[in-house]
Design a protein around this motif. Structure first.
Motif, PDB file in Angstrom:
ATOM      1  N   VAL A 203      30.161  37.151  26.354  1.00 14.96           N
ATOM      2  CA  VAL A 203      30.284  35.780  26.841  1.00 14.96           C
ATOM      3  C   VAL A 203      31.617  35.582  27.553  1.00 14.96           C
ATOM      4  N   ILE A 204      32.680  36.083  26.938  1.00 22.70           N
ATOM      5  CA  ILE A 204      34.013  35.981  27.535  1.00 22.70           C
ATOM      6  C   ILE A 204      34.163  37.102  28.555  1.00 22.70           C
ATOM      7  N   GLY A 205      34.267  36.745  29.809  1.00 24.46           N
ATOM      8  CA  GLY A 205      34.365  37.746  30.875  1.00 24.46           C
ATOM      9  C   GLY A 205      35.161  37.218  32.036  1.00 24.46           C
ATOM     10  N   GLY A 206      35.049  37.897  33.178  1.00 22.79           N
ATOM     11  CA  GLY A 206      35.816  37.492  34.345  1.00 22.79           C
ATOM     12  C   GLY A 206      37.308  37.564  34.066  1.00 22.79           C
ATOM     13  N   PRO A 207      38.123  36.843  34.836  1.00 23.64           N
ATOM     14  CA  PRO A 207      39.572  36.888  34.639  1.00 23.64           C
ATOM     15  C   PRO A 207      40.036  36.356  33.286  1.00 23.64           C
ATOM     16  N   HIS A 208      39.198  35.561  32.595  1.00 21.59           N
ATOM     17  CA  HIS A 208      39.552  35.095  31.260  1.00 21.59           C
ATOM     18  C   HIS A 208      39.478  36.226  30.234  1.00 21.59           C
ATOM     19  N   GLY A 209      38.593  37.182  30.490  1.00 19.78           N
ATOM     20  CA  GLY A 209      38.436  38.300  29.562  1.00 19.78           C
ATOM     21  C   GLY A 209      39.282  39.505  29.914  1.00 19.78           C
ATOM     22  N   ASP A 210      39.667  39.627  31.200  1.00 16.26           N
ATOM     23  CA  ASP A 210      40.379  40.823  31.655  1.00 16.26           C
ATOM     24  C   ASP A 210      41.099  40.482  32.952  1.00 16.26           C
ATOM     25  N   THR A 211      42.391  40.681  32.984  1.00 16.91           N
ATOM     26  CA  THR A 211      43.156  40.389  34.194  1.00 16.91           C
ATOM     27  C   THR A 211      42.694  41.272  35.351  1.00 16.91           C
ATOM     28  N   GLY A 212      42.548  40.681  36.528  1.00 16.70           N
ATOM     29  CA  GLY A 212      42.127  41.428  37.713  1.00 16.70           C
ATOM     30  C   GLY A 212      43.288  41.719  38.638  1.00 16.70           C
ATOM     31  N   LEU A 213      43.256  42.872  39.283  1.00 14.36           N
ATOM     32  CA  LEU A 213      44.291  43.278  40.228  1.00 14.36           C
ATOM     33  C   LEU A 213      43.655  43.904  41.471  1.00 14.36           C
ATOM     34  N   THR A 214      44.215  43.613  42.621  1.00 12.25           N
ATOM     35  CA  THR A 214      43.758  44.249  43.857  1.00 12.25           C
ATOM     36  C   THR A 214      43.954  45.763  43.777  1.00 12.25           C
ATOM     37  N   GLY A 215      42.958  46.501  44.250  1.00 13.85           N
ATOM     38  CA  GLY A 215      43.103  47.947  44.414  1.00 13.85           C
ATOM     39  C   GLY A 215      42.877  48.778  43.177  1.00 13.85           C
ATOM     40  N   ARG A 216      42.236  48.200  42.155  1.00 14.79           N
ATOM     41  CA  ARG A 216      42.057  48.955  40.921  1.00 14.79           C
ATOM     42  C   ARG A 216      40.665  49.568  40.807  1.00 14.79           C
ATOM     43  N   LYS A 217      39.835  49.396  41.828  1.00 13.64           N
ATOM     44  CA  LYS A 217      38.477  49.958  41.785  1.00 13.64           C
ATOM     45  C   LYS A 217      38.257  50.877  42.986  1.00 13.64           C
ATOM     46  N   ILE A 218      39.181  51.814  43.202  1.00 14.31           N
ATOM     47  CA  ILE A 218      39.136  52.649  44.403  1.00 14.31           C
ATOM     48  C   ILE A 218      37.991  53.649  44.388  1.00 14.31           C
ATOM     49  N   ILE A 219      37.510  54.049  43.231  1.00  9.83           N
ATOM     50  CA  ILE A 219      36.373  54.984  43.182  1.00  9.83           C
ATOM     51  C   ILE A 219      35.064  54.242  43.421  1.00  9.83           C
ATOM     52  N   VAL A 220      34.932  53.043  42.864  1.00  7.97           N
ATOM     53  CA  VAL A 220      33.781  52.189  43.183  1.00  7.97           C
ATOM     54  C   VAL A 220      33.744  51.900  44.682  1.00  7.97           C
ATOM     55  N   ASP A 221      34.921  51.700  45.286  1.00  8.88           N
ATOM     56  CA  ASP A 221      35.012  51.376  46.710  1.00  8.88           C
ATOM     57  C   ASP A 221      34.616  52.543  47.609  1.00  8.88           C
TER      58      ASP A 221
ATOM     59  N   SER B 163      41.862  47.072  50.063  1.00  7.75           N
ATOM     60  CA  SER B 163      41.822  45.621  50.238  1.00  7.75           C
ATOM     61  C   SER B 163      43.208  45.008  50.397  1.00  7.75           C
ATOM     62  N   GLY B 164      43.277  44.009  51.281  1.00 12.71           N
ATOM     63  CA  GLY B 164      44.512  43.297  51.548  1.00 12.71           C
ATOM     64  C   GLY B 164      45.409  43.959  52.566  1.00 12.71           C
ATOM     65  N   LYS B 165      45.000  45.120  53.093  1.00  9.86           N
ATOM     66  CA  LYS B 165      45.845  45.861  54.038  1.00  9.86           C
ATOM     67  C   LYS B 165      45.253  45.793  55.441  1.00  9.86           C
TER      68      LYS B 165
END
Length: 434
Positions: free
Chosen positions: A257-275, A289-291
């Protein structure tokens, strides 16, 4: 039994992907008003808060807060009970001017001699096991979450869905040929409403068990059949890999139930293998992203993918990896490397080494940053579209956009995912006598 390989994906509502999308949306807004903008934008999101930081050189003004809120609302964080929503979260901007030390290494009097925005290594990869020339494990992981997002937005079934989700697909491959045989395991973890409450003789554990059982059954009987139907409508052979004998794990820890940024802090560039390629090929470590496109972390990775994909489509090999390396301020790549993984080649080039193939590829393609930017239209605001479900394996398309150029608003048709075009196949075939 053959060998197993696994890739994962995350939805646009995953906290790291929220950060990627905000960063790229801000980049797009700068480029919409200033094609020469230099942007390096990082985003952090957590409970009730978004922090945007980075370096920018531009004559344009961008409403950072307005852009961030638009992206968050588009994704689906619109309810205060999520503890993170686009209308009420705080948005802090810590963007400052780009270092002149970096700028003098990038900008040149002759545009075509623009230097690389940083040093580094970039990889492009392609294989022929899917129509997208991508690993089947990653494509299926993406498709599962894309369809889950469609179901969530329709609001007709699985009405408890929330935006944050992850998927993982394991495929069994033939040991001798390396071809995908069948889907072995599917994992789906999805955020959801607390739709069964404790009380009236039901304790917390029982309520959690019933929710997990309901979600698992809905994934098995609604989501996966829709994924197969989506693939079949597109004439995609991947549909045949999903039989009735796969192992299914849904929300393996129980309640989510608790998810998204409330459950886990998000940062740009942390999913480079998914990308990129889901663990196949290689990765140089630089996020996208962001570049803006002067950063070869992004533009050269797109160029390397374009080369690898066209090489596989041209029949050079079943699988190709391309590595490019750059130094800050220097236009031409320091090295071009090609690995064909000893995969089957046409008779015309059967005795050719990967080194010789790389030398020919280097002659065929202008890999200076300015040439890459021009080839793929990377000064256009096209990047928010890349920030979820992967930067590669998408179909190129064009769309009319309103841009500000020379102080006037103009309408231009711009191309998205141009690095996915198969427009160099004949050039490569001619070079290698195929």
């Amino acid at each position: 039994m053959g060998y197993l390989f696994t890739s994962e994906s995350v939805s646009e509502g995953h906290p790291d992907k929220i950060s990627d999308q905000i960063s790229d949306a801000i980049l797009d807004e700068f480029l919409r008003h200033d094609a020469s903008a230099k942007v390096a934008c990082e985003t952090l999101c957590t409970t009730g808060l978004v922090v945007v930081a980075g370096e920018v050189r531009s004559e344009a003004y961008v409403d950072v807060q307005g852009v961030a809120r638009r992206v968050i609302n588009r994704i689906g964080y619109t309810r205060s009970e999520y503890q993170f929503d686009g209308n009420s979260c705080g948005v802090l901007s810590a963007i400052h001017e780009q270092s002149p030390d970096i700028n003098q290494g990038v900008v040149r009097a002759a545009e075509e001699e623009q230097g690389a925005g940083d040093q580094g290594i970039m990889f492009g990869y392609a294989c022929n096991e899917t129509r997208e020339y991508m690993p089947a494990t990653l494509i299926l992981s993406h498709v599962i979450l894309k369809e889950l997002a469609v179901i969530r937005r329709e609001g007709e079934t699985m009405t408890y869905l929330r935006p944050d989700s992850k998927s993982q697909v394991t495929i069994e491959y033939d040991e001798a040929t390396g071809r995908p045989l069948r889907v072995h395991t599917i994992v789906v973890s999805t955020q959801h409403d607390d739709f069964i409450a404790a009380g009236n003789g039901i304790d917390e554990k029982e309520a959690e068990r019933r929710m997990q059982e309901r979600i698992r059954e809905d994934v098995r009987t609604i989501l996966i059949p829709r994924v197969k139907a989506r693939l079949e409508r597109a004439g995609d052979k991947l549909a045949s890999l999903i039989g009735d004998d796969y192992i299914l794990h849904v929300n393996p820890t129980g309640k989510f139930v608790i998810g998204g940024p409330h459950g886990d802090t998000g940062l740009t560039g942390r999913k480079i293998i998914v990308d990129t390629y889901g663990g196949r090929g290689a990765h140089g470590g630089g996020a996208f992203s962001g570049k803006d496109s002067s950063k070869v972390d992004r533009s050269a990775a797109y160029a390397a993918r374009h080369i690898a994909k066209n090489m596989v489509a041209a029949g050079i090999a079943d699988e190709v990896l391309v590595e490019l390396s750059y130094a800050i301020g220097i236009a031409r790549p320091l090295s071009v490397y090609v690995d064909t993984y000893r995969s089957k080649r046409p008779a015309a080039i059967d005795g050719m080494t990967d080194g010789e193939i790389a030398r020919r590829i280097e002659r065929l393609f202008d890999l200076r940053p300015a040439a890459i930017v021009k080839r793929f239209g990377l000064t256009n605001p096209i990047f928010e579209a890349t920030a979820s479900y992967g930067h590669f394996g998408n179909r190129p398309y064009t769309r009319t956009e309103k841009l500000w150029r020379d102080g006037h608003e103009v309408e231009r048709e711009i191309e998205y995912f141009g690095w996915e075009k198969l427009d160099a196949v004949e050039l490569i075939r001619k070079e290698f006598g195929l």
